[in-house]
Design a protein around this motif. Structure first.
Motif, PDB file in Angstrom:
ATOM      1  N   SER A  14       0.869  -1.669  -0.459  1.00 18.60           N
ATOM      2  CA  SER A  14       0.048  -0.564   0.268  1.00 18.60           C
ATOM      3  C   SER A  14       0.867   0.800   0.177  1.00 18.60           C
ATOM      4  N   SER A  15       1.673   1.263   1.121  1.00 18.98           N
ATOM      5  CA  SER A  15       2.254   3.070   0.835  1.00 18.98           C
ATOM      6  C   SER A  15       3.451   2.922  -0.137  1.00 18.98           C
ATOM      7  N   LEU A  16       3.754   2.086  -0.512  1.00 24.40           N
ATOM      8  CA  LEU A  16       5.297   2.564  -1.010  1.00 24.40           C
ATOM      9  C   LEU A  16       4.636   2.833  -3.144  1.00 24.40           C
ATOM     10  N   THR A  17       4.907   3.153  -3.381  1.00 24.58           N
ATOM     11  CA  THR A  17       4.837   3.043  -4.929  1.00 24.58           C
ATOM     12  C   THR A  17       5.781   2.500  -5.618  1.00 24.58           C
ATOM     13  N   VAL A  18       6.204   1.157  -6.898  1.00 23.20           N
ATOM     14  CA  VAL A  18       7.349   0.905  -7.005  1.00 23.20           C
ATOM     15  C   VAL A  18       6.900   0.676  -8.784  1.00 23.20           C
ATOM     16  N   PRO A  19       7.444   1.708  -9.373  1.00 24.71           N
ATOM     17  CA  PRO A  19       7.052   2.153 -10.728  1.00 24.71           C
ATOM     18  C   PRO A  19       7.568   1.231 -11.722  1.00 24.71           C
ATOM     19  N   GLY A  20       6.465   1.031 -12.917  1.00 24.25           N
ATOM     20  CA  GLY A  20       7.286   0.457 -13.842  1.00 24.25           C
ATOM     21  C   GLY A  20       6.686  -0.369 -13.869  1.00 24.25           C
ATOM     22  N   VAL A  21       5.913  -1.556 -12.570  1.00 22.57           N
ATOM     23  CA  VAL A  21       5.030  -3.249 -12.821  1.00 22.57           C
ATOM     24  C   VAL A  21       4.146  -2.872 -13.392  1.00 22.57           C
ATOM     25  N   ARG A  22       4.234  -4.296 -14.404  1.00 23.71           N
ATOM     26  CA  ARG A  22       3.139  -4.664 -14.996  1.00 23.71           C
ATOM     27  C   ARG A  22       2.231  -5.726 -14.973  1.00 23.71           C
ATOM     28  N   ALA A  23       3.093  -6.874 -14.440  1.00 22.11           N
ATOM     29  CA  ALA A  23       3.005  -7.805 -13.848  1.00 22.11           C
ATOM     30  C   ALA A  23       2.925  -8.173 -12.527  1.00 22.11           C
ATOM     31  N   VAL A  24       1.659  -8.750 -11.642  1.00 19.51           N
ATOM     32  CA  VAL A  24       2.025  -9.123 -10.001  1.00 19.51           C
ATOM     33  C   VAL A  24       2.032 -10.800 -10.259  1.00 19.51           C
ATOM     34  N   VAL A  25       3.033 -10.759  -9.223  1.00 20.67           N
ATOM     35  CA  VAL A  25       3.617 -12.058  -8.771  1.00 20.67           C
ATOM     36  C   VAL A  25       3.337 -12.665  -7.105  1.00 20.67           C
ATOM     37  N   ASP A  26       1.374 -13.147  -6.770  1.00 18.61           N
ATOM     38  CA  ASP A  26       1.373 -13.149  -5.881  1.00 18.61           C
ATOM     39  C   ASP A  26       1.198 -14.154  -4.875  1.00 18.61           C
ATOM     40  N   SER A  27       2.365 -14.788  -4.332  1.00 13.99           N
ATOM     41  CA  SER A  27       2.750 -16.186  -3.118  1.00 13.99           C
ATOM     42  C   SER A  27       0.977 -16.286  -2.231  1.00 13.99           C
ATOM     43  N   GLY A  28       0.320 -14.959  -2.423  1.00  8.90           N
ATOM     44  CA  GLY A  28      -0.901 -15.369  -1.277  1.00  8.90           C
ATOM     45  C   GLY A  28      -0.677 -15.680   0.188  1.00  8.90           C
ATOM     46  N   LEU A  29       1.007 -15.832   0.429  1.00  4.02           N
ATOM     47  CA  LEU A  29       0.754 -15.570   2.170  1.00  4.02           C
ATOM     48  C   LEU A  29       1.845 -14.487   2.612  1.00  4.02           C
ATOM     49  N   SER A  30       1.437 -13.764   3.509  1.00  3.82           N
ATOM     50  CA  SER A  30       1.729 -13.194   4.759  1.00  3.82           C
ATOM     51  C   SER A  30       2.500 -13.489   5.623  1.00  3.82           C
ATOM     52  N   ARG A  31       2.949 -12.332   6.651  1.00  2.00           N
ATOM     53  CA  ARG A  31       4.013 -13.276   8.049  1.00  2.00           C
ATOM     54  C   ARG A  31       3.116 -11.830   8.850  1.00  2.00           C
ATOM     55  N   VAL A  32       2.503 -12.846   9.202  1.00  2.00           N
ATOM     56  CA  VAL A  32       1.925 -11.628  10.747  1.00  2.00           C
ATOM     57  C   VAL A  32       2.084 -12.770  12.112  1.00  2.00           C
ATOM     58  N   SER A  33       2.206 -11.051  14.074  1.00  2.00           N
ATOM     59  CA  SER A  33       2.102 -11.619  14.259  1.00  2.00           C
ATOM     60  C   SER A  33       1.303 -12.514  15.467  1.00  2.00           C
ATOM     61  N   ARG A  34       1.368 -13.753  15.863  1.00  2.00           N
ATOM     62  CA  ARG A  34       1.322 -14.720  16.665  1.00  2.00           C
ATOM     63  C   ARG A  34       1.618 -14.702  17.927  1.00  2.00           C
ATOM     64  N   VAL A  35       0.979 -15.407  19.198  1.00  2.00           N
ATOM     65  CA  VAL A  35       1.340 -15.527  20.093  1.00  2.00           C
ATOM     66  C   VAL A  35       0.896 -16.898  20.875  1.00  2.00           C
ATOM     67  N   ASP A  36       1.581 -17.983  21.277  1.00  2.00           N
ATOM     68  CA  ASP A  36       1.103 -18.909  22.458  1.00  2.00           C
ATOM     69  C   ASP A  36       1.451 -18.754  23.625  1.00  2.00           C
ATOM     70  N   ASN A  37       0.484 -18.185  24.253  1.00  2.00           N
ATOM     71  CA  ASN A  37       0.256 -18.060  25.203  1.00  2.00           C
ATOM     72  C   ASN A  37       0.503 -19.134  26.352  1.00  2.00           C
ATOM     73  N   ARG A  38       0.008 -20.456  26.048  1.00  2.00           N
ATOM     74  CA  ARG A  38      -0.357 -21.744  26.643  1.00  2.00           C
ATOM     75  C   ARG A  38       1.263 -22.267  26.629  1.00  2.00           C
ATOM     76  N   ARG A  39       1.932 -21.701  25.958  1.00  2.00           N
ATOM     77  CA  ARG A  39       3.345 -22.730  25.063  1.00  2.00           C
ATOM     78  C   ARG A  39       4.218 -21.613  25.057  1.00  2.00           C
ATOM     79  N   GLY A  40       3.757 -20.354  26.024  1.00  2.00           N
ATOM     80  CA  GLY A  40       5.003 -19.465  25.564  1.00  2.00           C
ATOM     81  C   GLY A  40       5.987 -19.158  25.099  1.00  2.00           C
ATOM     82  N   LEU A  41       4.953 -19.593  23.748  1.00  2.00           N
ATOM     83  CA  LEU A  41       5.849 -19.435  22.211  1.00  2.00           C
ATOM     84  C   LEU A  41       5.349 -18.008  21.801  1.00  2.00           C
ATOM     85  N   ALA A  42       6.041 -17.141  21.566  1.00  2.00           N
ATOM     86  CA  ALA A  42       5.359 -15.870  20.605  1.00  2.00           C
ATOM     87  C   ALA A  42       6.295 -15.705  19.265  1.00  2.00           C
ATOM     88  N   GLY A  43       5.659 -14.818  18.309  1.00  2.00           N
ATOM     89  CA  GLY A  43       6.686 -14.487  16.674  1.00  2.00           C
ATOM     90  C   GLY A  43       6.004 -14.473  15.826  1.00  2.00           C
TER      91      GLY A  43
END
Length: 805
Positions: A272-301
């Motif tokens: 969204s915030s950035l403009t990448v000039p010259g682009v005429r084709a997009v390849v989308d992996s369909g994946l993103s990385r987000v914050s998650r926390v597992d409070n029960r196991r004490g793992l966050a990342g």
């Protein structure tokens, strides 16, 4: 008016300034590339207003400022500046400042009136980052009290702006429509067994062959970008990475048009915030990385998740800016309809420890005094407050301590702030700042061993420039502590940040470690840390379905370090319980869930031993007692009477007997100390359950044996619901009816046997059997047993246990 470029948002600039002047708040909906991030702040500044633009990412913060400065023909730091953590470029004449959302939260905490600021523009609020959500809530609170004149403009790349307008007090919603070209959609899902990186590389080659112009590929993270770049080596194009951890020069290179065709491999920063000039084709992996926390196991990342439909549309739109384009989606077409509509707000899934500290600093520890886009989950917020209490950042009441305010001022996660403040004293300021700078941006390295990662960064490995800047910032923020240690132990600093992740190897040759939190983690097969008995784990995650987590970064440690870094986790207690089939009474010293030492207790507390024995009886059953045949029959007889007559006859199922052990197993149970002592004669104990008033009726109501016409005394079988009497047929000649027990209420079922003791017939109505069933039995058996009597009228025949003379 400035000579603004002809971008779609230009036609809406006057409406935006009028809406803010009249209402004080407004929402602007404009797709990426319309100029909202750059032209709107400049137009507001031209009205004599001082504007602060809050961006969700560092990269967008810097590039937005540079783009606005270039429109003014100036350098950054004059009328347009920017501030991110550890880097600031602004001056006395700055009227537009671009900052990260998190930095503006800190500025609000120190100056709730935001002195000298007229307008705050919340850019890309639809992305729902945690800092951005918190910033919106704090701004609304500040407007309600201290700064009713503060103008707030929220901008979004999606049409889902209704909630933002509601929060801003029924703010007017303005729209700017992008002039886009048609974008064709093609689906290129991974082949069976194909990794997503290989699928993306294949789609990029297809795009280069079918389309003109540059290719923009979206991947979840820097590691995937490196792998795809490796697969595209040898292509006659420039392959450029774009993510927030690159140097400024590398980021600028990806955002500039080149002489050759380019393939830009980007994370979500380019959505969204950035403009990448010259682009005429997009390849989308369909994946993103987000914050998650597992409070029960004490793992966050960070976790890799599917993108939402809204994000997929935003990504696709990048292909239609300069002409007709195409988006290649790396998932099956039929799966597109199953994508979530919008991204999951980070506040619902992330670790809320830092949010809890900011709320305490604001004076509302539970956040109840604030207006939220989505309220923070109570459980995650409570978990964050508990962590803060352990770090000394909160009072038991929830109020922030002086130490907590100092931690918040550092701009770090509270755990890292604790590691910096305490690490400078226990390990030395140099190693403390170096380790904290690494842990705050662990993606700077692929090394698992913290010590190796630090060594490479010191020698100038990729990412070292950014690391050194952060080290300098941290060193300037904390002074060396009087009497500071020169221990220079990276593992100690890691353990100060994550004491619950101190881990001990489960076996001499094992790669599995048990963390103090109770969660098991495993070292990857190629790790040089496998020989370590102890680890201070900095980063660990867990894939869905995995039995244990995976160590991503750690430092070798030992028990002495663990004790010094986490004294609050060291406990000593007596543990008396039923373990592995017997009573175990030991005094155990633990560090969290990790056993440090244990020794037997010679004289354990009797009450706890009794509880352990009861636990053993519940776990393994009453067969632990000594059951003779008579005892088993007594239990069956009492159970029958309870079912047939009720009180005062006791129930004898396992649950009933276990619930009444105080009555029938004393004093034997109180005297027992181990499994062998439970060989208590059950029959003697069971008789304690029979009330004295009923004891004399037991043999009459539930006789052990019944005399039959032949004179034999036959045992009654009480194992089934209805008592049975197994008896040879010739012994009951002359009986007119079956015997009845339980005060005459229950007929006994006769199991009539052949002379050889085999079943011949079953009946509870002997008269009917003599009349109807006996003749068939007689016909079948008299030939086999000719020496035995088979009278035609058994009801009047003489019973016998013998054959004829």
């Amino acid at each position: 008016m400035l000579d603004f470029p002809e971008l779609p948002v230009r036609s809406a600039l006057d409406d935006v300034t009028r809406a803010l002047s009249k209402h004080g708040t407004a929402v602007l909906v404009a797709p990426p590339g319309t100029g909202k991030t750059t032209l709107v702040p400049l137009a507001l500044a031209e009205q004599g207003l001082r504007v602060v633009v809050a961006e969700p990412r560092r990269l967008a913060t810097r590039t937005a400022a540079e783009r606005m400065a270039s429109l003014l023909g100036e350098k950054v730091g004059q009328r347009v500046g920017y501030s991110v953590r550890g880097e600031r470029r602004r001056g006395a004449e700055t009227v537009v400042e671009v900052v990260t959302s998190g930095l503006l939260v800190r500025r609000l905490q120190s100056d709730p009136e935001l002195s000298g600021v007229d307008v705050v523009m919340l850019d890309e609020c639809h992305e729902r980052h945690l800092d951005a959500d918190l910033l919106l809530s704090l701004l609304l609170d500040a407007r309600d009290g201290l700064r009713p004149d503060l103008q707030v403009l929220a901008t979004s790349a999606t049409v889902a702006a209704g909630r933002a307008a509601e929060l801003l007090g029924a703010a007017p919603v303005l729209e700017a429509h992008a002039r886009t070209h048609p974008v064709r959609t093609a689906y290129l899902p991974p082949a069976r067994g194909e990794r997503i990186e290989s699928c993306v590389a294949r789609a990029v080659r297809t795009a280069l062959a079918e389309q003109d112009g540059d290719v923009l590929a979206f991947l979840p993270g820097a590691a995937e970008i490196r792998r795809v770049a490796g697969q595209l080596e040898g292509s006659d194009v420039d392959v450029l990475p774009l993510h927030g951890r690159l140097s400024h020069a590398q980021q600028d290179s990806a955002l500039r048009a080149g002489e050759r065709r380019r393939v830009v491999l980007a994370t979500a920063v380019a959505e969204s915030s950035l403009t990448v000039p010259g682009v005429r084709a997009v390849v989308d992996s369909g994946l993103s990385r987000v914050s998650r926390v597992d409070n029960r196991r004490g793992l966050a990342g960070l976790a890799t998740v599917r993108v939402s439909a809204a994000v997929a549309e935003q990504r696709a739109g990048r292909a239609g800016r300069q002409g007709p384009g195409v988006v290649y989606r790396c998932w099956p077409e039929h799966e597109h309809s199953t994508l979530p509509a919008y991204p999951e707000p980070e506040i619902r899934t992330a670790d809320l420890t830092r949010l809890a500290l900011e709320l305490a600093c604001w004076g509302t520890p539970d956040g109840s005094a604030l207006t939220w886009w989505d309220e923070p989950p109570a459980g995650a917020l409570a978990a964050g407050r508990e962590v803060l209490r352990g770090l000394g950042a909160l009072e038991p009441s929830g109020a922030v301590t002086d130490r907590g305010r100092r931690m918040a001022e550092l701009g770090l996660h509270p755990r890292l702030a604790r590691a910096l403040l305490d690490g400078r004293e226990l390990a030395g300021v140099d190693i403390a700042t170096e380790v904290v700078a690494l842990l705050d941006n662990d993606a700077l390295t692929n090394e698992i061993d913290v010590t190796t990662a630090l060594s490479r960064l010191r020698r100038g490995a990729p990412g070292s420039d950014r690391w050194r800047r952060e080290v300098r910032r941290l060193r300037a923020s904390v002074q060396p502590h009087p009497g500071t240690s020169d221990r220079d132990d990276a593992a100690l600093v890691v353990a100060l940040a994550q004491p619950e992740r101190l881990a001990r190897r489960r076996g001499a040759e094992s790669a599995v470690y048990l963390m103090a939190s109770g969660t098991a983690v495993e070292l990857p097969g190629n790790s040089g840390l496998r020989g370590s008995e102890w680890l201070a784990v900095a980063v660990a995650d867990r894939s869905p379905g995995s039995a244990c987590g995976t160590v991503r970064m750690a430092a070798p440690a030992d028990e002495e370090l663990a004790r010094s870094a986490a004294p609050a986790l060291v406990t000593t207690g007596d543990e008396i319980g039923w373990v592995d089939g017997d009573v175990r009474a030991v005094r155990i010293e633990r560090l969290g869930a990790i056993v440090l030492s244990q020794r037997p207790i010679r004289c354990p507390e009797p009450a706890k031993v009794r509880e352990a024995l009861l636990a053993g009886l519940r776990a393994e059953g009453l067969e632990l007692l000594s059951w003779s045949e008579d005892a088993r029959r007594l239990r069956q007889r009492l159970g029958f009477l309870h079912a047939a007559l009720g009180d005062p006859w006791p129930a004898t199922d396992d649950g009933a007997l276990l619930s009444a052990v105080d009555h029938w197993l004393e004093p034997e149970l109180s005297a027992a100390r181990r499994r062998a002592d439970l060989r208590i004669p059950a029959g003697v104990a069971l008789r304690r359950l029979i009330p004295w008033s009923a004891a004399g009726w037991l043999d009459e109501f539930a006789p052990d044996r019944i005399e039959v016409p032949s004179g034999s005394h036959i045992k009654v079988d009480y194992r089934d619901d209805r008592p049975a009497l197994p008896v040879k047929l010739q012994e009951v000649f002359g009986w007119q009816d079956v015997p009845r027990i339980a005060d005459g209420r229950v007929p006994v079922v006769l199991h009539l046997l052949s002379p050889a003791g085999r079943p011949a017939a079953v009946t509870a109505d002997l008269g009917s059997f003599w009349r109807n069933g006996y003749q068939q039995v007689r016909a079948e058996l008299r030939g086999r047993y000719p020496k035995h009597p088979w009278p035609e009228d058994p009801a009047t025949a003489t019973p016998t246990r013998r054959t004829r003379r």
